[in-house]
Design an enzyme around this catalytic site. Structure first.
Site, mmCIF file in Angstrom:
data_model
loop_
_atom_site.group_PDB
_atom_site.id
_atom_site.type_symbol
_atom_site.label_atom_id
_atom_site.label_comp_id
_atom_site.label_asym_id
_atom_site.label_seq_id
_atom_site.Cartn_x
_atom_site.Cartn_y
_atom_site.Cartn_z
ATOM 1 N N HIS A 162 -18.618 68.580 -90.251
ATOM 2 C CA HIS A 162 -17.177 68.393 -90.284
ATOM 3 C C HIS A 162 -16.485 69.374 -89.338
ATOM 4 O O HIS A 162 -16.509 70.587 -89.576
ATOM 5 C CB HIS A 162 -16.687 68.612 -91.716
ATOM 6 N N GLU B 67 -18.567 65.290 -86.733
ATOM 7 C CA GLU B 67 -17.260 64.703 -87.031
ATOM 8 C C GLU B 67 -16.194 65.448 -86.250
ATOM 9 O O GLU B 67 -16.263 66.667 -86.108
ATOM 10 C CB GLU B 67 -16.975 64.798 -88.533
ATOM 11 N N ASP C 274 -11.707 65.229 -85.102
ATOM 12 C CA ASP C 274 -10.403 64.576 -85.074
ATOM 13 C C ASP C 274 -9.945 64.528 -83.625
ATOM 14 O O ASP C 274 -10.215 65.460 -82.861
ATOM 15 C CB ASP C 274 -9.390 65.379 -85.886
ATOM 16 N N HIS D 198 -7.304 69.107 -85.229
ATOM 17 C CA HIS D 198 -6.967 68.456 -86.495
ATOM 18 C C HIS D 198 -5.458 68.404 -86.736
ATOM 19 O O HIS D 198 -4.891 67.345 -87.013
ATOM 20 C CB HIS D 198 -7.635 69.183 -87.666
ATOM 21 N N GLU E 146 -12.254 60.701 -85.987
ATOM 22 C CA GLU E 146 -11.070 60.362 -86.770
ATOM 23 C C GLU E 146 -9.842 60.343 -85.867
ATOM 24 O O GLU E 146 -9.560 61.319 -85.175
ATOM 25 C CB GLU E 146 -10.856 61.365 -87.905
#
Length: 255
Positions: free
Chosen positions: A3, A30, A32, A45, A114
């Site tokens: 993450h 992962e 953003d 993020h 994301e």
């Protein structure tokens, strides 16, 4: 799935965090992504850079050159890792650079991306994302289920755009709270995988069972504690998203 990289051990969304995650053995990374004022996708993020850099302002109002001048590592204690003192490891990370890192990793590493964007960039984030994935040959997997990339979002509209433009790329609908129609275990149009938060899973484990019964995979975020890892394993979830990839792999008996 690491993450924001191995973000417990290195500053989130920095090259240092992702290199560490790969070294730790993570199966996937992962991130953003947000769009800069001059059209670059960067791994950040928050809407603003205040928390994770020595600068201020909204990502969408800054150009890549502005972001490149900032330090995204000094907010974390740098005594543990000399790499954090290298600007190359702690400057703003573009999605393009992260894709290059994965391509050069020497083993298969999947990506979970994301989408984050203010309303005024509606549609442009997805468009730029798919353009970049196409450049790296990641927009059209050889067969269903073989894509090394999935796109995640709390926005059903964002996932619908991705599913319409690139139907072979898996999409994950992120959720923090139990949906109103949880009993039916439906996902929004365009979403193929459920992405509940660990708190939701703790409070409503039967929802995971209903999602599986409806034919959906379940990817859970952000799973850091050993008891939560064990819960996810007992429920048979398909992916664990964690700030601590090495510790989770150890808990799973893979180290």
């Amino acid at each position: 799935m690491a993450h924001r990289g191995a973000s417990e051990d290195a500053p989130e969304h920095t090259l240092a965090a992702y290199v560490r995650a790969i070294e730790d053995g993570a199966d996937a990374l992962e991130c953003d992504v947000r769009l800069t004022a001059d059209g670059h996708l960067v791994c950040v993020h928050d809407r603003r850079v205040n928390r994770t850099s020595n600068g201020r302002g909204a990502v969408s109002a800054l150009e890549l050159a502005d972001l490149a001048a900032l330090d995204f590592g000094s907010w974390r204690d740098s005594e543990e890792s000399p790499d954090w003192k290298d600007p190359g490891f702690t400057s703003v990370l573009t999605l393009e650079r992260l894709l290059e890192l994965v391509a050069d990793a020497g083993r298969r590493i999947e990506l979970a991306i994301e989408t984050k964007h203010p309303t005024r960039w509606a549609g442009q984030v997805e468009e730029r994302l798919l353009h970049l994935l196409k450049r790296f040959g990641l927009d059209a997997p050889a067969a269903p289920g073989e894509s090394p990339v999935r796109v995640m979002s709390f926005s059903a509209r964002s996932l619908h755009r991705i599913a319409y433009a690139a139907p072979n790329i898996p999409t994950v609908y992120l959720m923090q709270f139990l949906p109103l129609r949880a009993r039916e275990a439906r996902l929004p149009a365009g979403a193929r995988i459920a992405g509940p938060g660990i708190r939701l899973v703790r409070n409503h484990p039967s929802y995971v069972e209903r999602l599986h019964a409806a034919g959906h995979q379940v990817h859970v975020w952000t799973v850091n504690e050993p008891a939560d890892v064990d819960l996810c394993v007992s429920l048979g979830v398909e992916a664990i998203i964690t700030n601590r990839p090495r510790q989770v792999l150890s808990r799973l008996g893979r180290l």
